[in-house]
Design an enzyme around this catalytic site. Structure first.
Site, PDB file in Angstrom:
ATOM      1  N   HIS A 271      -7.405  -4.830   9.951  1.00  0.00           N
ATOM      2  CA  HIS A 271      -7.108  -4.765   8.630  1.00  0.00           C
ATOM      3  C   HIS A 271      -5.984  -5.546   8.062  1.00  0.00           C
ATOM      4  O   HIS A 271      -4.893  -5.781   8.941  1.00  0.00           O
ATOM      5  CB  HIS A 271      -7.140  -3.148   8.295  1.00  0.00           C
TER       6      HIS A 271
ATOM      7  N   ASP B 216       0.786  -1.116  -0.195  1.00  0.00           N
ATOM      8  CA  ASP B 216      -0.039   0.044  -0.061  1.00  0.00           C
ATOM      9  C   ASP B 216       0.920   1.097  -0.127  1.00  0.00           C
ATOM     10  O   ASP B 216       2.072   1.172   0.098  1.00  0.00           O
ATOM     11  CB  ASP B 216      -1.071  -0.101   1.179  1.00  0.00           C
TER      12      ASP B 216
ATOM     13  N   ASN C  45      -7.827  -3.002  14.258  1.00  0.00           N
ATOM     14  CA  ASN C  45      -9.125  -3.311  13.773  1.00  0.00           C
ATOM     15  C   ASN C  45      -9.236  -4.580  12.890  1.00  0.00           C
ATOM     16  O   ASN C  45     -10.036  -4.765  12.237  1.00  0.00           O
ATOM     17  CB  ASN C  45      -9.681  -2.029  13.169  1.00  0.00           C
TER      18      ASN C  45
ATOM     19  N   GLU D 130      -9.818  -1.945   5.209  1.00  0.00           N
ATOM     20  CA  GLU D 130     -10.325  -1.781   6.501  1.00  0.00           C
ATOM     21  C   GLU D 130     -11.699  -2.497   6.678  1.00  0.00           C
ATOM     22  O   GLU D 130     -12.207  -3.080   5.500  1.00  0.00           O
ATOM     23  CB  GLU D 130     -10.719  -0.041   6.585  1.00  0.00           C
TER      24      GLU D 130
END
Ligand code: F6R
Length: 245
Positions: free
Chosen positions: A138, A67, A136, A143
């Protein structure tokens, strides 16, 4: 799926670096899927050490990163291209032309994603994909969502991710709100996956990803369906999950 419990961050980094080193030794033209963030820093230090000792040769390897922040160019010290150059590529003999990171500077995000999918198609499949995990759940910047993504796409970063990553910036306002990320579908196409996690803040995500149900609300949970995953975590990261002896 295999779980390896390390004592601490250092031990996790050593074990994971050994797995990557073995991959490069056995298949010098491996395509390494690489990640940024705090988790892999120790691994990259160890790979550089091994390279300097003459134990590793990256001359035929390719890398494809997960990313990049939207809007940041490679000269920006917060960009993931800059991170990769300064944490690894500048210190080993990988051919820079064969190190790929999404281009965050292309104005049209869809175009940037199309180009990156082309790069993955032309250079993949990834032989060994290194992943960190967000608090979380990810992976990459995929996400929690209503459905699993497939190809490269532009995402709005979750508030929790923006706050978690604010530590790398002068202030939280400076954290880009969007990123270009490889999709879950592309990550799942890697031949092998190595996920690393260190610290108590990852314990809940690790438990939900590997002991919970498979749901796009916990993106890493999809890895339960991959045929070859190794999770290397330290004691704190595994502290909410029972490991079979
Ligand atoms: C980074 C990436 C992210 C991180 C994750 C954990 O390229 O894809 O998914 O792996 O946010 O970050 P750290 O390691 O900083 O806790």
């Amino acid at each position: 799926m295999r779980f390896i419990q390390a004592k601490d961050y250092e031990d996790m980094s050593r074990i994971a670096a050994d797995i990557i080193a073995a991959q490069v030794i056995l298949k010098p033209d491996s395509v390494l899927g690489l990640a940024t963030g705090s988790s892999p820093e120790g691994i990259y230090r160890k790979l550089i050490e091994s390279y300097r000792k003459g134990e590793l040769d990256f001359g035929r390897a390719t890398s494809i990163n997960l990313d990049e922040y939207k809007g940041l160019d490679g000269e920006n010290s917060q960009s993931y291209r800059y991170y990769m150059d300064h944490q690894l590529f500048d210190f080993i003999n990988i051919d820079k032309k064969r190190t790929f990171v999404p281009d965050g500077t292309i104005e049209d995000a869809e175009e940037a994603c199309r180009i990156y999918d082309g790069i993955i198609r032309d250079n993949g499949p990834v032989t060994l994909q290194l992943l960190g995990i967000g608090c979380n759940g990810h992976i990459g910047f995929n996400e929690p969502a209503e459905e699993f993504s497939t190809g490269t796409h532009c995402v709005d970063l979750a508030e929790s991710t923006i706050s978690a990553n604010a530590r790398f910036f002068d202030s939280i306002e400076d954290v880009p709100r969007q990123a270009i990320t490889m999709g879950i579908g592309s990550i799942m196409q890697a031949e092998k996956i190595l996920l690393i996690a260190s610290g108590k803040s990852k314990a809940k995500a690790i438990k939900e990803a590997f002991r919970g149900k498979i749901t796009p609300k916990v993106p890493a949970s999809i890895l339960q369906l991959h045929k070859d995953v190794i999770v290397v975590g330290d004691v704190e990261a595994f502290s909410e999950m029972e490991l079979k002896q």
